[in-house]
Structure formats: C-alpha cells, structure tokens
Write a protein that holds these residues in place. Structure first.
Motif, PDB file in Angstrom:
ATOM      1  N   ARG A  49       0.220  -1.735  -7.859  1.00 38.15           N
ATOM      2  CA  ARG A  49       1.025  -2.771  -8.503  1.00 38.15           C
ATOM      3  C   ARG A  49       1.893  -2.185  -9.619  1.00 38.15           C
ATOM      4  O   ARG A  49       2.988  -2.687  -9.887  1.00 38.15           O
ATOM      5  N   ALA A  50       1.403  -1.131 -10.270  1.00 43.02           N
ATOM      6  CA  ALA A  50       2.230  -0.466 -11.274  1.00 43.02           C
ATOM      7  C   ALA A  50       3.468   0.138 -10.617  1.00 43.02           C
ATOM      8  O   ALA A  50       4.591   0.030 -11.130  1.00 43.02           O
ATOM      9  N   ALA A  51       3.275   0.760  -9.451  1.00 43.56           N
ATOM     10  CA  ALA A  51       4.413   1.316  -8.713  1.00 43.56           C
ATOM     11  C   ALA A  51       5.350   0.210  -8.252  1.00 43.56           C
ATOM     12  O   ALA A  51       6.581   0.361  -8.306  1.00 43.56           O
ATOM     13  N   GLN A  52       4.787  -0.927  -7.807  1.00 44.68           N
ATOM     14  CA  GLN A  52       5.618  -2.054  -7.391  1.00 44.68           C
ATOM     15  C   GLN A  52       6.481  -2.570  -8.536  1.00 44.68           C
ATOM     16  O   GLN A  52       7.650  -2.911  -8.345  1.00 44.68           O
ATOM     17  N   GLN A  53       5.896  -2.610  -9.734  1.00 45.79           N
ATOM     18  CA  GLN A  53       6.658  -3.086 -10.892  1.00 45.79           C
ATOM     19  C   GLN A  53       7.831  -2.161 -11.187  1.00 45.79           C
ATOM     20  O   GLN A  53       8.933  -2.618 -11.498  1.00 45.79           O
ATOM     21  N   VAL A  54       7.618  -0.857 -11.058  1.00 47.93           N
ATOM     22  CA  VAL A  54       8.710   0.093 -11.288  1.00 47.93           C
ATOM     23  C   VAL A  54       9.793  -0.082 -10.222  1.00 47.93           C
ATOM     24  O   VAL A  54      10.991  -0.059 -10.528  1.00 47.93           O
ATOM     25  N   LEU A  55       9.381  -0.266  -8.978  1.00 45.63           N
ATOM     26  CA  LEU A  55      10.346  -0.437  -7.887  1.00 45.63           C
ATOM     27  C   LEU A  55      11.226  -1.669  -8.080  1.00 45.63           C
ATOM     28  O   LEU A  55      12.366  -1.701  -7.619  1.00 45.63           O
ATOM     29  N   GLN A  56      10.708  -2.674  -8.779  1.00 51.06           N
ATOM     30  CA  GLN A  56      11.492  -3.885  -9.022  1.00 51.06           C
ATOM     31  C   GLN A  56      12.515  -3.713 -10.141  1.00 51.06           C
ATOM     32  O   GLN A  56      13.416  -4.529 -10.294  1.00 51.06           O
ATOM     33  N   ILE A  83       0.819  -1.215   0.000  1.00 51.63           N
ATOM     34  CA  ILE A  83       0.000   0.000   0.000  1.00 51.63           C
ATOM     35  C   ILE A  83       0.852   1.265   0.000  1.00 51.63           C
ATOM     36  O   ILE A  83       0.358   2.349  -0.287  1.00 51.63           O
ATOM     37  N   ASN A  84       2.139   1.135   0.315  1.00 50.22           N
ATOM     38  CA  ASN A  84       3.032   2.300   0.325  1.00 50.22           C
ATOM     39  C   ASN A  84       3.904   2.374  -0.919  1.00 50.22           C
ATOM     40  O   ASN A  84       4.857   3.150  -0.967  1.00 50.22           O
ATOM     41  N   ALA A  85       3.579   1.571  -1.953  1.00 46.45           N
ATOM     42  CA  ALA A  85       4.433   1.504  -3.138  1.00 46.45           C
ATOM     43  C   ALA A  85       4.560   2.859  -3.825  1.00 46.45           C
ATOM     44  O   ALA A  85       5.650   3.268  -4.252  1.00 46.45           O
ATOM     45  N   LYS A  86       3.449   3.585  -3.953  1.00 49.03           N
ATOM     46  CA  LYS A  86       3.487   4.882  -4.642  1.00 49.03           C
ATOM     47  C   LYS A  86       4.360   5.880  -3.877  1.00 49.03           C
ATOM     48  O   LYS A  86       5.172   6.597  -4.468  1.00 49.03           O
ATOM     49  N   LYS A  87       4.191   5.908  -2.555  1.00 47.05           N
ATOM     50  CA  LYS A  87       4.988   6.839  -1.747  1.00 47.05           C
ATOM     51  C   LYS A  87       6.463   6.481  -1.815  1.00 47.05           C
ATOM     52  O   LYS A  87       7.326   7.367  -1.916  1.00 47.05           O
ATOM     53  N   THR A  88       6.754   5.188  -1.751  1.00 45.95           N
ATOM     54  CA  THR A  88       8.148   4.750  -1.826  1.00 45.95           C
ATOM     55  C   THR A  88       8.771   5.143  -3.153  1.00 45.95           C
ATOM     56  O   THR A  88       9.896   5.654  -3.201  1.00 45.95           O
ATOM     57  N   LEU A  89       8.025   4.929  -4.246  1.00 49.60           N
ATOM     58  CA  LEU A  89       8.543   5.266  -5.577  1.00 49.60           C
ATOM     59  C   LEU A  89       8.795   6.765  -5.698  1.00 49.60           C
ATOM     60  O   LEU A  89       9.836   7.194  -6.202  1.00 49.60           O
ATOM     61  N   TYR A  90       7.844   7.571  -5.209  1.00 49.20           N
ATOM     62  CA  TYR A  90       8.011   9.025  -5.321  1.00 49.20           C
ATOM     63  C   TYR A  90       9.192   9.512  -4.483  1.00 49.20           C
ATOM     64  O   TYR A  90       9.933  10.419  -4.877  1.00 49.20           O
ATOM     65  N   PRO A 132       3.552  18.186  -7.721  1.00 55.69           N
ATOM     66  CA  PRO A 132       2.422  17.264  -7.676  1.00 55.69           C
ATOM     67  C   PRO A 132       2.663  16.141  -6.700  1.00 55.69           C
ATOM     68  O   PRO A 132       3.794  15.817  -6.389  1.00 55.69           O
ATOM     69  N   SER A 133       1.557  15.557  -6.248  1.00 56.45           N
ATOM     70  CA  SER A 133       1.677  14.426  -5.325  1.00 56.45           C
ATOM     71  C   SER A 133       2.107  13.197  -6.081  1.00 56.45           C
ATOM     72  O   SER A 133       2.261  13.205  -7.292  1.00 56.45           O
ATOM     73  N   ASP A 134       2.286  12.091  -5.347  1.00 60.06           N
ATOM     74  CA  ASP A 134       2.813  10.886  -5.966  1.00 60.06           C
ATOM     75  C   ASP A 134       1.877  10.277  -6.991  1.00 60.06           C
ATOM     76  O   ASP A 134       2.283   9.457  -7.792  1.00 60.06           O
ATOM     77  N   ASP A 135       0.585  10.666  -6.982  1.00 60.75           N
ATOM     78  CA  ASP A 135      -0.307  10.114  -7.993  1.00 60.75           C
ATOM     79  C   ASP A 135      -0.550  11.101  -9.128  1.00 60.75           C
ATOM     80  O   ASP A 135      -1.439  10.916  -9.950  1.00 60.75           O
ATOM     81  N   TYR A 157       9.890  14.092  -8.537  1.00 61.26           N
ATOM     82  CA  TYR A 157      10.034  15.536  -8.349  1.00 61.26           C
ATOM     83  C   TYR A 157       9.031  16.202  -9.281  1.00 61.26           C
ATOM     84  O   TYR A 157       8.501  15.575 -10.212  1.00 61.26           O
ATOM     85  N   ALA A 158       8.749  17.472  -9.046  1.00 62.77           N
ATOM     86  CA  ALA A 158       7.640  18.135  -9.708  1.00 62.77           C
ATOM     87  C   ALA A 158       7.742  18.081 -11.228  1.00 62.77           C
ATOM     88  O   ALA A 158       6.775  17.760 -11.922  1.00 62.77           O
ATOM     89  N   ALA A 159       8.918  18.396 -11.764  1.00 56.76           N
ATOM     90  CA  ALA A 159       9.062  18.473 -13.218  1.00 56.76           C
ATOM     91  C   ALA A 159       8.921  17.108 -13.888  1.00 56.76           C
ATOM     92  O   ALA A 159       8.579  17.020 -15.067  1.00 56.76           O
ATOM     93  N   LEU A 160       9.180  16.022 -13.153  1.00 54.47           N
ATOM     94  CA  LEU A 160       9.046  14.684 -13.737  1.00 54.47           C
ATOM     95  C   LEU A 160       7.577  14.323 -13.941  1.00 54.47           C
ATOM     96  O   LEU A 160       7.222  13.598 -14.864  1.00 54.47           O
ATOM     97  N   ASN A 161       6.716  14.868 -13.080  1.00 54.66           N
ATOM     98  CA  ASN A 161       5.267  14.632 -13.157  1.00 54.66           C
ATOM     99  C   ASN A 161       4.937  13.131 -13.183  1.00 54.66           C
ATOM    100  O   ASN A 161       4.304  12.626 -14.099  1.00 54.66           O
ATOM    101  N   LEU A 162       5.380  12.453 -12.135  1.00 47.06           N
ATOM    102  CA  LEU A 162       5.072  11.032 -11.994  1.00 47.06           C
ATOM    103  C   LEU A 162       3.586  10.881 -11.693  1.00 47.06           C
ATOM    104  O   LEU A 162       3.078  11.444 -10.730  1.00 47.06           O
TER     105      LEU A 162
END
Length: 494
Positions: A412-419, A354-361, A452-455, A366-371
């Motif tokens: 799960r999309a964030a989890q895939q990136v983290l891997q 549940i913390n995958a998005k926060k971990t990835l961000y 922007p926030s992590d989402d 950063y703002a200019a990346l607009n994740l």
C-alpha cells in the motif's frame, strides 16, 4: 439480354457474409471442441479456465481505462512524431514502436465518441443481472444465437432457463440495494398489517408485570420481548449479509467492527427516534427522573423496540417481509457505513496491488536511489495495523502504507507513491538522467555489485560476487589471483 443465373448483388453479399460467419463459427470455441460432439454441462467450463477468464476480464478493463486516461490523442501523437528533436531521448525509442500509436488512436476514438464499446464495458457490471439472459453489449443480439456454434447441449439450456425463471421470480422480492438514486429520507418503514402484532411491538414488559390475572403464557404473549428476541436475530443476520456481499475485500475483523457500529444500542436508538417509535412505546417506567434505571440504561428500551418492530414484521408475514426488511435496512445503513469509512482508517476496501512494488521500481528505481521499505509499526493488541514507509537513500519518505501485516502495508505504501504523479515524474526524470555507468553500486574494491531489489535488499552474497568478479569484463586475473574478504564484508582480488 439478362443473365438470370447471376445472383443479385445483395444476395452475393449475404452469401459472402454467411461464409465468413460460418468460418468464424468453425473456429469458435476451438479449445473446447473434440470431434463434432456438442459440449456437455460438465466440460463447458473448467475451474482453471474460469479463474483465468475472470482475471483476464478484470485486467482488460483496468488497462483499457488506463490507456484512455494516460494517452494523448492522435493529433498530439503526430506532433511529437513530426518533431523528434523536441522529444526526450528516453521517450524517443517508444515513439518508434506501435504501442503509443495504438494508445493514441484509442484515446482519440473515445474523445470523438466513436468508442461506445468502452462505455458499455465500463457500465457492464452495474447492468449485469444473473437472472437476465438478454445480452448487455448492444452489438450482440438474441437473434445472433442461431448463427453461433453449439457450445452447450439442450439439457444445459433447459437447466439455465429454469434457473433464470426462478431467479426472476425471487429478484423482485429479495434485492439488497435500492434502485432509486435519489432516495427520500428516512426510507419508508415496512408496514405490519396484523394490528395485534403491531400493538404488541410497542408494549413494554413493565405494562404487564402487574396484570396478575394473566397466566404466564398470556403475559409472554402480551409484550414485545419475544418479538425483540426474534428481531435481534434477524437484524444481526441481515446486517451481516449486507456487509458480507457489499464489501468482499474486507477481512473478518473489519466486517465485525463495522457490524457493531450498525447494531449498537446507540445506533438502534437513533433509528427508533427517526421513526418516532419513542412516541408510540407504552411503558410504566418513569422517564422523567434523572437517576432511575431508565436513564442509567441509556434508554435501551428504545433500541429494543426497534428490534421488536423487525420481529413483528417477520412474525406478520415472513415470506414477503424478509426481503422488505433487507431492502429497508440496506438503505438505512448506507449513510452510516459511508460515515464510518470516512473516519475510520482501518476500514480500507481498496484491493491490494500485489505488483505495486515491482511497478514502482520499474518506473523510478535504480541502485543509487536505494528504494526500500521501512516498517515503523508492527501489529499489536493496541493497534492491529502495521505501518510501512517507502523511502529512498537519503531518508526521504515517498509514501506510507497501512495494512493488517507488514507485507500488505508495504504494497500500500508503493500504491500511494504510484498515485502521486508529480513525484513519479520527478524521480523518473532523475533516473533517466543517471549515466548507465553510474547506475550500479560499486564496492570499496571497485567491483560492481548488482542493484538492490525493489524492497531495498542488496544481493551481496559471496558466491554471486565471486562469480561476477571472475566473469566480469575487464578483469585481468592471473592464475595466482585469489578472492579475499574485505573488512566491510565485500570481496576483492588480491
């Protein structure tokens, strides 16, 4: 002259160790103690306390292993400390803190084989048995119990002794998982000892239909339909329990889908042929004609005889054969389950972080990346899964996630990136290279907006922008200044 009042050195050492142990016992379980009363069964564990303990142990093991996987050993750590000029600027502050050194020492102890506790902890779950009261960690001995503070009363000890004794008696009979790692195939067929029941298993109804001299009661008892009825129920319940216990993270829909693969007529027919039940089955049906009911029914009677055999086992000896059926079916179903997981993306047993998005961000955002996360498919009657892509500003897709709803798919999309470690390293370095002054988004008026926030949602509410405009450094505003809305929706001073 000898001093007989002086204690031997070993005795002094033992006395000192006893004092230390006594002090530890006095401090132990301090959160439970109230005066000097022994802990009662009702207050030894509180529900919220149990939840926190299980959560803490899970996180402890996860992060302990992550330290070993990520950290270089102490030798490499010292090389980096001794050559700060060759260390990246963004890493250098961390080298001055204690955490990297601690991680390096733990990784080194593990590399040298001096961290047996980690291996014991990693294997703890596989060695755990609710019926075995002996400690699993080697440094904890049963003899140590006498040195511990009384955390429960004698009544609780007697209660758990009785529970453990009963569990040990049942464990031998009612295990689900095979103990041997190298199993013969197919698994051994449990034996029906009653010859009359065994014979009835392999008698199809067509063999009895023309026996008019038999009463209706005798006819029912002469073929395998009743055994098939019983076996069908046992098979369904047993497979359900196996899947329910084996996959605690699968949803009801996923469990039902997997169960149908295991109890389908086609699957049971294959298992029936595996044990040559087709050769033992006695029937008056013509098996040679291409256009008869036998062919049109896809040889369902072979699936039926498999269920009848399970029913025969239960009728023969329900107490002892039910655990045997469970073990047998667990072994038989294992390769089928493995095959289904490989070819069916919907059967995902991985827990969602549940913390995958926060971990990835925190690693690359950063703002200019607009994740941000873009839903590309919503659950529907045709496909019950949602698909979400993790994207950046230029539209590049970093990862894709699937789940039963948009929220889970995004995680799960964030989890895939983290891997994807090379990808994480690439964007982490890009973020480190961005000047602080450029890491925020600026509006048309030049006023700064929060990143922007992590989402990917950009916080651009009028009240917050107005507050930043009024309180931001360097804003020289006169009493006549006022905030106006720009055509693009942003705010500026006029």
């Amino acid at each position: 002259m000898k001093d007989y009042n002086k204690k031997p050195q070993k005795a002094q050492k033992d006395g000192a160790e006893e004092q230390i142990a006594k002090k530890h016992r006095e401090n132990a379980y301090s959160i439970h103690k109230s005066e000097d009363k022994p802990l009662e069964l009702t207050n030894a564990y509180q529900y919220s306390q149990v939840l926190q303990l299980e959560h803490a142990v899970t996180n402890f093991m996860e992060y302990f292993n992550k330290i070993i996987q990520l950290s270089p050993n102490y030798k490499v750590y010292l090389e980096n400390v001794d050559r700060p000029q060759e260390t990246s600027v963004e890493i250098l502050p961390a080298m001055l803190r204690h955490k990297l050194k601690c991680a390096a020492e733990l990784a080194s102890l593990n590399e040298l084989g001096k961290l047996p506790l980690l291996e014991e902890l990693n294997n703890y779950e596989s060695k755990f048995s609710a019926s075995d009261r002996k400690p699993i960690l080697k440094d904890l001995k049963e003899s140590d119990l006498d040195k511990m503070s009384a955390s429960v009363n004698n009544e609780m000890v007697r209660h758990w002794n009785e529970v453990s004794r009963k569990a040990e008696e049942e464990e031998e009979e009612d295990g689900y998982e095979p103990e041997e790692t190298k199993k013969k195939w197919p698994p051994k067929l449990p034996e029906i000892k009653n010859s009359a029941i065994k014979a009835r298993v392999f008698i199809h109804k067509s063999m009895i239909n023309d026996k008019l001299y038999l009463s209706e009661h005798d006819m029912i008892k002469a073929h395998n339909e009743r055994l098939e009825f019983l076996g069908d129920s046992i098979l369904n319940t047993t497979i359900t329990m196996i899947l329910y216990n084996k996959f605690p993270h699968l949803s009801e829909g996923q469990l039902s889908k997997l169960r149908m693969k295991l109890i389908s007529n086609e699957r049971l027919k294959k298992w029936s042929f595996l044990y040559k039940f087709n050769e033992k089955l006695r029937t008056n049906l013509d098996k040679t004609c291409e256009n008869n009911d036998f062919k049109h029914g896809k040889q369902k009677l072979y699936a039926d005889v498999f269920e009848a055999y399970i029913g025969g086992l239960i009728e023969d000896d329900p107490k002892h054969n039910l655990p045997k059926v469970r073990k047998w079916l667990s072994k038989l179903a294992s390769p089928v389950i493995e095959e289904e997981f490989k070819k069916d993306d919907d059967l995902d047993v991985n827990e969602v972080d549940i913390n995958a998005k926060k971990t990835l961000y925190s690693l690359i955002g950063y703002a200019a990346l607009n994740l941000h996360y873009k839903p590309i498919q919503k659950p529907s009657s045709e496909d019950s899964n949602a698909l979400v892509e993790c994207r950046i500003k230029d539209g590049t897709v970093l990862g894709v996630g699937k789940g039963r709803n948009i929220k889970i798919a995004g995680m799960r999309a964030a989890q895939q990136v983290l891997q994807n470690k090379p990808l994480i390293e690439k964007y982490a370095n890009l973020r480190a290279a961005v000047p602080r002054s450029d890491s925020v988004v600026k509006g048309p008026s030049g006023s700064k907006r929060s990143p922007p926030s992590d989402d990917g949602d950009d916080d651009s509410s009028a009240s917050q922008q107005a507050k930043r405009a009024n309180l931001g450094p360097g804003n020289d505003t006169s009493s006549n200044s006022r905030i106006v809305a720009m055509p693009d929706g942003s705010l500026a001073f006029n």
